[in-house]
Motif scaffolding. Sequence first.
Motif, mmCIF file in Angstrom:
data_model
loop_
_atom_site.group_PDB
_atom_site.id
_atom_site.type_symbol
_atom_site.label_atom_id
_atom_site.label_comp_id
_atom_site.label_asym_id
_atom_site.label_seq_id
_atom_site.Cartn_x
_atom_site.Cartn_y
_atom_site.Cartn_z
ATOM 1 N N ARG A 51 0.849 -1.178 0.000
ATOM 2 C CA ARG A 51 0.000 0.000 0.000
ATOM 3 C C ARG A 51 0.888 1.232 0.000
ATOM 4 N NH1 ARG A 51 -3.232 -0.263 5.686
ATOM 5 N NH2 ARG A 51 -1.469 -0.083 7.092
ATOM 6 N N GLN A 52 0.289 2.347 -0.445
ATOM 7 C CA GLN A 52 1.051 3.581 -0.548
ATOM 8 C C GLN A 52 0.173 4.766 -0.187
ATOM 9 O OE1 GLN A 52 2.434 4.635 -4.496
ATOM 10 N NE2 GLN A 52 4.286 5.540 -3.623
ATOM 11 N N TYR A 53 0.573 5.459 0.872
ATOM 12 C CA TYR A 53 -0.112 6.688 1.251
ATOM 13 C C TYR A 53 0.466 7.836 0.426
ATOM 14 C CZ TYR A 53 -1.973 4.143 5.238
ATOM 15 O OH TYR A 53 -2.627 3.226 6.024
ATOM 16 N N ALA A 54 -0.323 8.861 0.183
ATOM 17 C CA ALA A 54 0.109 10.020 -0.604
ATOM 18 C C ALA A 54 1.419 10.581 -0.049
ATOM 19 C CB ALA A 54 -0.971 11.090 -0.592
ATOM 20 N N GLY A 55 2.389 10.781 -0.930
ATOM 21 C CA GLY A 55 3.666 11.352 -0.542
ATOM 22 C C GLY A 55 4.614 10.401 0.159
ATOM 23 N N SER A 56 4.242 9.122 0.271
ATOM 24 C CA SER A 56 5.078 8.124 0.953
ATOM 25 C C SER A 56 5.456 7.009 -0.017
ATOM 26 C CB SER A 56 4.323 7.516 2.137
ATOM 27 O OG SER A 56 4.044 8.506 3.092
ATOM 28 N N PRO A 57 6.533 6.282 0.279
ATOM 29 C CA PRO A 57 6.906 5.157 -0.582
ATOM 30 C C PRO A 57 5.972 3.962 -0.379
ATOM 31 C CG PRO A 57 8.392 5.328 1.294
ATOM 32 C CD PRO A 57 7.480 6.514 1.361
ATOM 33 N N LEU A 58 6.063 2.996 -1.285
ATOM 34 C CA LEU A 58 5.313 1.753 -1.141
ATOM 35 C C LEU A 58 5.710 1.062 0.155
ATOM 36 C CD1 LEU A 58 5.557 0.097 -4.664
ATOM 37 C CD2 LEU A 58 3.503 0.972 -3.586
ATOM 38 N N LYS A 59 4.730 0.413 0.798
ATOM 39 C CA LYS A 59 4.997 -0.353 2.010
ATOM 40 C C LYS A 59 4.510 -1.779 1.802
ATOM 41 C CE LYS A 59 4.070 -0.637 6.985
ATOM 42 N NZ LYS A 59 4.832 -1.805 7.075
ATOM 43 N N PHE A 60 5.400 -2.731 2.009
ATOM 44 C CA PHE A 60 5.060 -4.137 1.910
ATOM 45 C C PHE A 60 4.052 -4.496 2.996
ATOM 46 C CE2 PHE A 60 6.026 -8.455 3.554
ATOM 47 C CZ PHE A 60 5.614 -9.191 2.468
ATOM 48 N N LEU A 61 2.974 -5.227 2.613
ATOM 49 C CA LEU A 61 1.957 -5.666 3.568
ATOM 50 C C LEU A 61 2.054 -7.149 3.864
ATOM 51 C CD1 LEU A 61 -1.210 -3.806 2.234
ATOM 52 C CD2 LEU A 61 0.164 -3.223 4.238
ATOM 53 N N ILE A 62 1.999 -7.961 2.787
ATOM 54 C CA ILE A 62 1.888 -9.406 2.968
ATOM 55 C C ILE A 62 2.149 -10.096 1.632
ATOM 56 C CG2 ILE A 62 -0.606 -9.473 2.502
ATOM 57 C CD1 ILE A 62 -0.815 -11.440 4.940
ATOM 58 N N MET A 63 2.607 -11.346 1.682
ATOM 59 C CA MET A 63 2.812 -12.109 0.449
ATOM 60 C C MET A 63 2.536 -13.587 0.676
ATOM 61 S SD MET A 63 6.924 -12.649 -0.043
ATOM 62 C CE MET A 63 6.720 -13.964 -1.211
ATOM 63 N N ASP A 64 2.244 -14.272 -0.420
ATOM 64 C CA ASP A 64 2.093 -15.715 -0.428
ATOM 65 C C ASP A 64 3.110 -16.256 -1.415
ATOM 66 O OD1 ASP A 64 1.228 -18.296 -1.601
ATOM 67 O OD2 ASP A 64 -0.503 -18.085 -0.303
ATOM 68 N N SER A 65 4.015 -17.113 -0.934
ATOM 69 C CA SER A 65 5.015 -17.733 -1.790
ATOM 70 C C SER A 65 4.895 -19.238 -1.634
ATOM 71 C CB SER A 65 6.416 -17.256 -1.400
ATOM 72 O OG SER A 65 7.382 -17.862 -2.217
ATOM 73 N N TYR A 66 4.351 -19.886 -2.647
ATOM 74 C CA TYR A 66 4.147 -21.337 -2.622
ATOM 75 C C TYR A 66 3.376 -21.780 -1.381
ATOM 76 C CZ TYR A 66 7.633 -21.424 -6.336
ATOM 77 O OH TYR A 66 8.331 -21.207 -7.504
ATOM 78 N N GLY A 67 2.397 -20.984 -0.970
ATOM 79 C CA GLY A 67 1.558 -21.344 0.169
ATOM 80 C C GLY A 67 2.081 -20.876 1.509
ATOM 81 N N ALA A 68 3.299 -20.357 1.557
ATOM 82 C CA ALA A 68 3.859 -19.823 2.804
ATOM 83 C C ALA A 68 3.601 -18.318 2.848
ATOM 84 C CB ALA A 68 5.346 -20.105 2.881
#
Length: 131
Positions: A57-74
């Motif tokens: 997600r990215q708030y106005a004027g801020s860099p992207l922020k990693f939230l969550i990921m799925d890698s091969y079910g993990a």
Amino acid sequence: LMLALFKKLNLMPLSFAGSRAAEVITPYSAYQFADEGDSVTLSCSYTGSVQGLHWYRQYAGSPLKFLIMDSYGAVTKADPPVPGVSIHHRKDNSSVDLKISSAAVTDSTLYYCALEPTVKGNPLHAVQKAV
């Protein structure tokens, strides 16, 4: 996806492609609306074979922020984890959902789905520039 809250949440989808031309991830809709306190699901579909499905997600004027990921079910969450956020990979129809359990005004922003890591903070992959 953009989540803008003026008593209604407004979500605008954005996506990043994968490293090969056959890998593409696309949001289901341009905008999504919800009331504060609602459970919200943002969805993207993809083509090609994927190793990881990422949400940012990215708030106005801020860099992207990693939230969550799925890698091969993990599942890997941000550190510290973002409360109320979960991921669901639906392999049967090549899609990935970001679920926000109880939307708040602070959730009103842009959300990105990606097939590759795009910012620092993803512990499993090297940093790559956003497409």
